[in-house]
Design a protein around this motif. Structure first.
Motif, short mmCIF file in Angstrom:
data_model
loop_
_atom_site.label_atom_id
_atom_site.label_comp_id
_atom_site.label_asym_id
_atom_site.label_seq_id
_atom_site.Cartn_x
_atom_site.Cartn_y
_atom_site.Cartn_z
N GLN A 1 0.81 -1.21 0.00
CA GLN A 1 0.00 0.00 0.00
C GLN A 1 0.85 1.27 0.00
N LEU A 2 2.11 1.13 -0.27
CA LEU A 2 2.99 2.30 -0.35
C LEU A 2 2.97 2.85 -1.77
N PRO A 3 2.58 4.13 -1.95
CA PRO A 3 2.61 4.73 -3.30
C PRO A 3 4.05 4.93 -3.75
N LYS A 4 4.57 3.94 -4.42
CA LYS A 4 6.02 3.90 -4.65
C LYS A 4 6.51 4.95 -5.65
N ASP A 5 5.58 5.59 -6.36
CA ASP A 5 6.03 6.64 -7.27
C ASP A 5 6.48 7.88 -6.51
N ARG A 6 6.05 8.01 -5.23
CA ARG A 6 6.42 9.22 -4.48
C ARG A 6 6.90 8.93 -3.07
N PHE A 7 6.58 7.77 -2.54
CA PHE A 7 6.98 7.41 -1.18
C PHE A 7 8.12 6.39 -1.23
N SER A 8 9.05 6.55 -0.29
CA SER A 8 10.10 5.56 -0.12
C SER A 8 10.42 5.44 1.36
N ALA A 9 10.90 4.28 1.76
CA ALA A 9 11.27 4.07 3.17
C ALA A 9 12.45 3.14 3.23
N GLU A 10 13.27 3.32 4.26
CA GLU A 10 14.41 2.44 4.45
C GLU A 10 14.67 2.22 5.93
N ARG A 11 15.32 1.11 6.20
CA ARG A 11 15.71 0.76 7.56
C ARG A 11 17.04 0.03 7.44
#
Lengths: 115, 112
Positions: free
Chosen positions: A59-69
């Protein structure tokens, strides 16, 4: 025991700008979540990490959202470019498997306003 | 997508009244959690129910998990202003215990 820490607490940006949020989970919690909560609604899961691997980002809008850990501890969530509809509270939570249950503990959230 | 519908959406009552919040789904959950969220804060876990028909009490709050593990209720006796907040139920789908589906929320206001 320290809780889940998030920063900043508030952020106001203009549309098309970028923004980043930071989360430090409870020590020892392998699972970390980012949620988006629209005012008055329940949180919606954006991404779930197990250590530094992604478990669910459907459900992450990958065209504008990103996340890292990257190191399996802290996490960052980025939005680029932001849209008006991204205005929401972004919650970070962490959990630990205990007696076959995952109980999630939430941070205070970051309230994002996009103008 | 598994949906959890809560009712009512809003509830405004006076101190001392009793109330019940419902959380319903057509899906079965392995466990269900209830959270309370105050303005400007993240949700705080109140209770986890696991077994169908299970009843748990937390002071004036009584939580019940439906026999079929598809629904739950939260009953508050003699509500106090400190009970004001957004109540959220969240279910863990069968086979994915680490992921929660949150309900639509019930906003409770208790006035003097």
């Amino acid at each position: 025991e320290a809780g889940v820490a998030q920063s900043p607490r508030y952020k106001i940006i203009e549309k098309r700008q970028s923004v980043a949020f930071w989360c430090n989970p409870i020590s020892g919690h392998a699972t970390l979540y980012w949620y988006q909560q629209i005012l008055g609604q329940g949180p919606k899961l954006l991404i779930q990490f197990q250590n530094n691997g992604v478990v669910d980002d459907s459900q992450l809008p990958k065209d504008r959202f990103s996340a890292e850990r990257l190191k399996g501890v802290d996490s960052t969530l980025k939005i680029q470019p932001a849209k008006l509809e991204d205005s929401a509270v972004y919650l970070c939570a962490s959990s630990l498997l205990r007696q076959d249950l995952y109980e999630q503990y939430f941070g205070p959230g970051t309230r994002l306003t996009v103008t | 997508t598994q949906l959890l519908e809560q009712s009512p959406q809003f509830l405004s009552i006076q101190e001392g009244e009793n109330l019940t919040v419902y959380c319903n789904s057509s899906s079965v959950f392995s466990s269900l959690q209830w959270y309370r969220q105050e303005p400007g804060e993240g949700p705080v876990l109140l209770v986890t129910v696991v077994t169908g028909g299970e009843v748990k009490k937390l002071k004036r709050l009584t939580f019940q998990f439906g026999d079929a593990r598809k629904d739950s209720s939260l009953h508050i006796t003699a509500a106090q202003p400190g009970d004001t907040g957004l109540y959220l139920c969240a279910g863990a789908p069968i086979g994915t215990a680490s992921k929660l589906t949150f309900g639509t929320g019930t906003r409770l206001q208790v006035t003097l």
